[in-house]
Design an enzyme around this catalytic site. Sequence first.
Site, short mmCIF file in Angstrom:
data_model
loop_
_atom_site.label_atom_id
_atom_site.label_comp_id
_atom_site.label_asym_id
_atom_site.label_seq_id
_atom_site.Cartn_x
_atom_site.Cartn_y
_atom_site.Cartn_z
N ASP A 12 0.82 -1.21 0.00
CA ASP A 12 0.00 0.00 0.00
C ASP A 12 0.85 1.26 0.00
OD1 ASP A 12 -2.41 1.34 -0.07
OD2 ASP A 12 -2.74 1.24 2.10
N HIS A 29 2.81 3.49 -8.93
CA HIS A 29 2.57 2.08 -9.24
C HIS A 29 3.75 1.47 -9.99
CE1 HIS A 29 -1.34 2.36 -7.59
NE2 HIS A 29 -1.89 3.06 -8.57
N TRP A 61 -11.39 -1.70 -8.62
CA TRP A 61 -12.00 -1.33 -9.91
C TRP A 61 -12.70 0.02 -9.82
CZ3 TRP A 61 -10.47 -4.09 -13.91
CH2 TRP A 61 -10.15 -5.45 -13.74
N ARG A 63 -11.52 2.72 -8.88
CA ARG A 63 -10.61 3.84 -9.12
C ARG A 63 -10.83 4.45 -10.50
NH1 ARG A 63 -5.10 2.58 -5.88
NH2 ARG A 63 -6.12 1.99 -3.93
N LEU A 123 10.85 -20.68 -3.98
CA LEU A 123 9.99 -19.65 -3.41
C LEU A 123 8.61 -19.80 -4.05
CD1 LEU A 123 9.54 -16.99 -1.76
CD2 LEU A 123 10.38 -15.73 -3.74
N ARG A 180 1.69 -4.63 6.43
CA ARG A 180 1.00 -3.64 5.61
C ARG A 180 1.81 -2.36 5.63
NH1 ARG A 180 -5.25 -2.25 4.41
NH2 ARG A 180 -4.85 -0.56 2.94
C1 IPE Z 1 -1.39 0.25 -3.46
O1 IPE Z 1 -1.19 1.63 -3.46
C2 IPE Z 1 -1.50 -0.33 -4.86
C3 IPE Z 1 -2.87 -0.65 -5.28
C4 IPE Z 1 -3.91 -0.68 -4.51
C5 IPE Z 1 -3.04 -0.99 -6.69
P1 IPE Z 1 -2.40 2.63 -3.48
O2 IPE Z 1 -2.77 2.92 -4.90
O3 IPE Z 1 -3.50 2.14 -2.65
O4 IPE Z 1 -1.76 3.94 -2.86
P2 IPE Z 1 -2.43 4.89 -1.81
O5 IPE Z 1 -2.89 4.05 -0.67
O6 IPE Z 1 -3.55 5.58 -2.50
O7 IPE Z 1 -1.33 5.82 -1.42
C1 IPE Z 2 -5.58 -2.66 -0.35
O1 IPE Z 2 -5.19 -1.35 -0.51
C2 IPE Z 2 -5.47 -3.37 -1.64
C3 IPE Z 2 -4.14 -3.44 -2.22
C4 IPE Z 2 -3.05 -3.01 -1.67
C5 IPE Z 2 -4.09 -4.06 -3.49
P1 IPE Z 2 -6.22 -0.18 -0.81
O2 IPE Z 2 -5.44 1.07 -0.79
O3 IPE Z 2 -6.98 -0.48 -2.03
O4 IPE Z 2 -7.19 -0.33 0.44
P2 IPE Z 2 -8.08 0.74 1.15
O5 IPE Z 2 -8.98 1.29 0.10
O6 IPE Z 2 -7.16 1.76 1.70
O7 IPE Z 2 -8.78 -0.02 2.22
MG MG Z 3 -4.08 2.41 -0.70
#
Ligand code: IPE
Ligand code: IPE
Ligand code: MG
Length: 235
Positions: A12, A29, A61, A63, A123, A180
């Site tokens: 995250d 990303h 999805w 987003r 692994l 996390r």
């Molecule tokens: C995690 O990073 C990657 C995905 C969920 C694809 P985020 O895109 O959630 O990044 P933040 O949490 O918005 O900073």
């Molecule tokens: C969880 O992260 C999913 C991934 C890292 C792929 P999100 O950033 O999507 O989760 P929320 O929305 O903060 O709970």
């Molecule tokens: Mg996130």
Amino acid sequence: MKVPNHIAIILDGNGRWAKARGMPRSYGHVKGCANLETICDDMKELGVKYLTVYAFSTENWKRSREEIEGLMRLFRNYLKKCIKISEKNKMKVKIIGDIRAFDEDIQRRIVELEEFSKDYDELHFYIALNYGSRDEIVRGMRRFGQDVKEGIRTPEELDERLFADYLDTAGAPDPDLMIRTSGELRLSNFLLWQLAYTEFYFTEVAWPDFNRAELIRAIETYNNRDRRYGGVKEE
Ligand code: IPE
Ligand code: IPE
Ligand code: MG
């Protein structure tokens, strides 16, 4: 230092990491994806046997179209590149989640990667894509219901072991340590069943900055925990 057999990570903070640098989320990303390759090398070197990463959730999805398109482009590249990485690390790769939601070509790349890496066992690398734990449980129980209907199973047979066999993670031991990154203190629908007794480690460090030193810090913290089940200290 005792190294956990199975580490699960919620990757995250890519978006916030990029924003803090005045860059678009997609840049975060890209960096996050590159970091995944590095961390696989580290896991292999440290002797971790199972690694599960949460890369795209069933909720993701929602987003923006732009962000989703960027992520799909990244998955296409990564799935191809991952064949080489699996060869280098002798790692078996499996995608967990409902991959039917992805474009055909992405599904094909997933099948190719899994097929290519299926005999490696140094692994075991699980990547959660279009994964949601509740969705996984519902899909599994639908299959169980179907098996009952076809006379392959009986309802009385269902116990915790058999239930786990109907999950996408069938065959993998439960994670010992769940990490996390980036400060959120929630599971976001990740491995709800499998994490029943797992130790949790949360860090403020965003995923693109999470490196080997951070990983070792997490493992050391895990080593200092008094584990009631699957004990660390007494071993
Ligand atoms: C995690 O990073 C990657 C995905 C969920 C694809 P985020 O895109 O959630 O990044 P933040 O949490 O918005 O900073
Ligand atoms: C969880 O992260 C999913 C991934 C890292 C792929 P999100 O950033 O999507 O989760 P929320 O929305 O903060 O709970
Ligand atoms: Mg996130």
